[in-house]
Each structure stands twice: as C-alpha cells, then as structure tokens.
Motif scaffolding. Structure first.
Motif, PDB file in Angstrom:
ATOM      1  N   UNK A 135     -33.668 -23.370  44.309  1.00 10.04           N
ATOM      2  CA  UNK A 135     -32.287 -23.649  43.921  1.00 10.04           C
ATOM      3  C   UNK A 135     -31.450 -24.294  45.005  1.00 10.04           C
ATOM      4  N   UNK A 136     -32.044 -25.155  45.801  1.00 10.31           N
ATOM      5  CA  UNK A 136     -31.324 -25.803  46.900  1.00 10.31           C
ATOM      6  C   UNK A 136     -30.814 -27.181  46.481  1.00 10.31           C
ATOM      7  N   UNK A 137     -29.804 -27.626  47.174  1.00 10.68           N
ATOM      8  CA  UNK A 137     -29.274 -28.966  46.943  1.00 10.68           C
ATOM      9  C   UNK A 137     -30.279 -29.992  47.480  1.00 10.68           C
ATOM     10  N   UNK A 138     -30.328 -31.138  46.850  1.00  9.61           N
ATOM     11  CA  UNK A 138     -31.252 -32.197  47.262  1.00  9.61           C
ATOM     12  C   UNK A 138     -31.035 -32.549  48.734  1.00  9.61           C
ATOM     13  N   UNK A 139     -29.786 -32.610  49.166  1.00 12.03           N
ATOM     14  CA  UNK A 139     -29.508 -32.962  50.565  1.00 12.03           C
ATOM     15  C   UNK A 139     -30.102 -31.940  51.529  1.00 12.03           C
ATOM     16  N   UNK A 140     -29.977 -30.660  51.213  1.00 16.66           N
ATOM     17  CA  UNK A 140     -30.538 -29.616  52.076  1.00 16.66           C
ATOM     18  C   UNK A 140     -32.068 -29.663  52.051  1.00 16.66           C
ATOM     19  N   UNK A 141     -32.631 -29.931  50.889  1.00 16.46           N
ATOM     20  CA  UNK A 141     -34.087 -30.044  50.767  1.00 16.46           C
ATOM     21  C   UNK A 141     -34.596 -31.215  51.599  1.00 16.46           C
ATOM     22  N   UNK A 142     -33.892 -32.343  51.536  1.00 20.34           N
ATOM     23  CA  UNK A 142     -34.278 -33.507  52.330  1.00 20.34           C
ATOM     24  C   UNK A 142     -34.274 -33.213  53.814  1.00 20.34           C
ATOM     25  N   UNK A 143     -33.250 -32.483  54.270  1.00 21.79           N
ATOM     26  CA  UNK A 143     -33.191 -32.095  55.683  1.00 21.79           C
ATOM     27  C   UNK A 143     -34.358 -31.184  56.036  1.00 21.79           C
ATOM     28  N   UNK A 144     -34.646 -30.248  55.166  1.00 16.87           N
ATOM     29  CA  UNK A 144     -35.708 -29.258  55.431  1.00 16.87           C
ATOM     30  C   UNK A 144     -37.070 -29.927  55.564  1.00 16.87           C
ATOM     31  N   UNK A 145     -37.347 -30.926  54.729  1.00 19.16           N
ATOM     32  CA  UNK A 145     -38.675 -31.565  54.733  1.00 19.16           C
ATOM     33  C   UNK A 145     -38.682 -32.916  55.445  1.00 19.16           C
ATOM     34  N   UNK A 146     -37.561 -33.280  56.060  1.00 20.16           N
ATOM     35  CA  UNK A 146     -37.444 -34.520  56.835  1.00 20.16           C
ATOM     36  C   UNK A 146     -37.714 -35.768  56.001  1.00 20.16           C
ATOM     37  N   UNK A 147     -37.159 -35.790  54.779  1.00 21.13           N
ATOM     38  CA  UNK A 147     -37.272 -36.971  53.922  1.00 21.13           C
ATOM     39  C   UNK A 147     -35.881 -37.465  53.561  1.00 21.13           C
ATOM     40  N   UNK A 148     -35.701 -38.789  53.567  1.00 17.66           N
ATOM     41  CA  UNK A 148     -34.416 -39.341  53.151  1.00 17.66           C
ATOM     42  C   UNK A 148     -34.347 -39.376  51.632  1.00 17.66           C
ATOM     43  N   UNK A 149     -33.152 -39.578  51.109  1.00 21.28           N
ATOM     44  CA  UNK A 149     -32.968 -39.517  49.653  1.00 21.28           C
ATOM     45  C   UNK A 149     -33.742 -40.617  48.931  1.00 21.28           C
ATOM     46  N   UNK A 150     -33.937 -41.766  49.570  1.00 20.28           N
ATOM     47  CA  UNK A 150     -34.701 -42.847  48.951  1.00 20.28           C
ATOM     48  C   UNK A 150     -36.158 -42.496  48.720  1.00 20.28           C
ATOM     49  N   UNK A 151     -36.688 -41.612  49.531  1.00 17.27           N
ATOM     50  CA  UNK A 151     -38.060 -41.133  49.376  1.00 17.27           C
ATOM     51  C   UNK A 151     -38.094 -39.871  48.514  1.00 17.27           C
ATOM     52  N   UNK A 152     -37.131 -38.990  48.744  1.00 17.13           N
ATOM     53  CA  UNK A 152     -37.132 -37.697  48.065  1.00 17.13           C
ATOM     54  C   UNK A 152     -36.828 -37.807  46.570  1.00 17.13           C
ATOM     55  N   UNK A 153     -35.886 -38.651  46.184  1.00 23.34           N
ATOM     56  CA  UNK A 153     -35.490 -38.731  44.774  1.00 23.34           C
ATOM     57  C   UNK A 153     -36.652 -39.118  43.859  1.00 23.34           C
ATOM     58  N   UNK A 154     -37.412 -40.193  44.138  1.00 21.72           N
ATOM     59  CA  UNK A 154     -38.545 -40.496  43.264  1.00 21.72           C
ATOM     60  C   UNK A 154     -39.619 -39.404  43.274  1.00 21.72           C
ATOM     61  N   UNK A 155     -39.796 -38.753  44.414  1.00 16.86           N
ATOM     62  CA  UNK A 155     -40.753 -37.667  44.520  1.00 16.86           C
ATOM     63  C   UNK A 155     -40.328 -36.513  43.603  1.00 16.86           C
ATOM     64  N   UNK A 156     -39.039 -36.186  43.623  1.00 14.04           N
ATOM     65  CA  UNK A 156     -38.530 -35.114  42.759  1.00 14.04           C
ATOM     66  C   UNK A 156     -38.628 -35.494  41.283  1.00 14.04           C
ATOM     67  N   UNK A 157     -38.410 -36.763  40.983  1.00 16.48           N
ATOM     68  CA  UNK A 157     -38.542 -37.218  39.595  1.00 16.48           C
ATOM     69  C   UNK A 157     -39.971 -37.009  39.102  1.00 16.48           C
ATOM     70  N   UNK A 158     -40.962 -37.286  39.965  1.00 13.70           N
ATOM     71  CA  UNK A 158     -42.358 -37.082  39.576  1.00 13.70           C
ATOM     72  C   UNK A 158     -42.673 -35.594  39.421  1.00 13.70           C
ATOM     73  N   UNK A 159     -42.126 -34.763  40.308  1.00 16.40           N
ATOM     74  CA  UNK A 159     -42.329 -33.319  40.171  1.00 16.40           C
ATOM     75  C   UNK A 159     -41.657 -32.794  38.900  1.00 16.40           C
TER      76      UNK A 159
END
Length: 149
Positions: free
Chosen positions: A57-81
């Motif tokens: 239940x974390x915000x995308x921004x906090x998740x990106x910081x935690x896993x060291x991914x920027x939103x441009x990489x994280x957003x499509x990854x989350x869409x696939x998940x």
C-alpha cells in the motif's frame, strides 16, 4: 633487504571495481532468470514485489525510491504487474496526483511461491547466510557512499 610492494595496475579490467560489480550483476540476473520465469516475473518486477511484500500500500514515489527506479521505468513495470493480477494501482483520495500500489490476493500468494528463490541463490553462490549478509552490507555501504559523493 626489503623488496618494494607490487603496484596494482588500476587500469587493468580485472582490477576495476565497476567491472566486478557490473559483471556480478549480470551473472546474478542470469541466475535469477529461470527461477523468476516460473513465477512469471522479470528481475525488476521481483525487486518491486519484494518491496511490496515488505510494505504493502505504498505510494509509487516511495516505491520508486525504495527500489531505485525512476517513474519512467517503474510505471510500465507496475502496469505489467497489474495486468498479471499481482498489484492494483489506485489514485489517492486526498491527492489524485498520487498513486498507491497494493498487492492483490494473487500478489500476496506469490510470496509463498517465491520462498525458494533465496535458497537457490545460496546454493548457486556456495555462500553461507552470514557471508551473504556481510557481502550485502558491504555493497549497501558502497552504494550509499557513491550516492553521497
């Protein structure tokens, strides 16, 4: 009579820390690939799932910081998940610009299926738990020093 200590050629490829880290990372990704294919995950997706299994239940921004991914990489990854049924993305009620990521029932069940992955890593590396913990801590310290530089 003392002899001079041998000098290390720091421009030799095998003496480069960056190459050792890079090639170890490639080898690690290759090791994980068949294990994660059974879970229908890529290595970056696995990292995100590990983070969500720790804190759901974390915000995308906090998740990106935690896993060291920027939103441009994280957003499509989350869409696939999300398409795989492992996570849901929901706009925050208080601020629609923020998106919260939560595990679905399938995403929570996947954790049990992924439980064998660390043991496979230990077997492949022939490292004890204490060796892996120490190595991980050294790499985290290195990463933190590089970030601070």
């Amino acid at each position: 009579m003392r002899s001079k200590p041998a000098t290390v050629d720091m421009q030799h490829l095998d003496n480069q820390l960056c190459f050792a880290v890079y090639s170890a990372s490639l080898a690690m990704t290759r090791l994980y690939k068949p294990l994660l294919e059974k879970l229908t995950l890529t290595y970056p997706q696995y990292i995100v799932m590990l983070a969500l299994w720790e804190q759901d239940g974390v915000m995308v921004s906090a998740l990106g910081e935690r896993v060291s991914l920027d939103s441009g990489t994280l957003t499509p990854l989350l869409k696939r998940l999300e398409a795989g049924g492992y996570v849901a993305r929901v706009r925050d009620v208080a601020d629609e610009r923020r998106v919260r990521v939560t595990l679905t029932a399938s995403g929570r069940k996947l954790k049990a299926r992924a439980a064998a992955v660390p043991g496979c890593l230990m077997a492949a590396t022939q490292c004890s738990v204490s060796e892996l913990v120490a190595l991980t801590q050294q790499l985290q310290t290195l990463r933190d020093r590089i970030k601070a530089a």
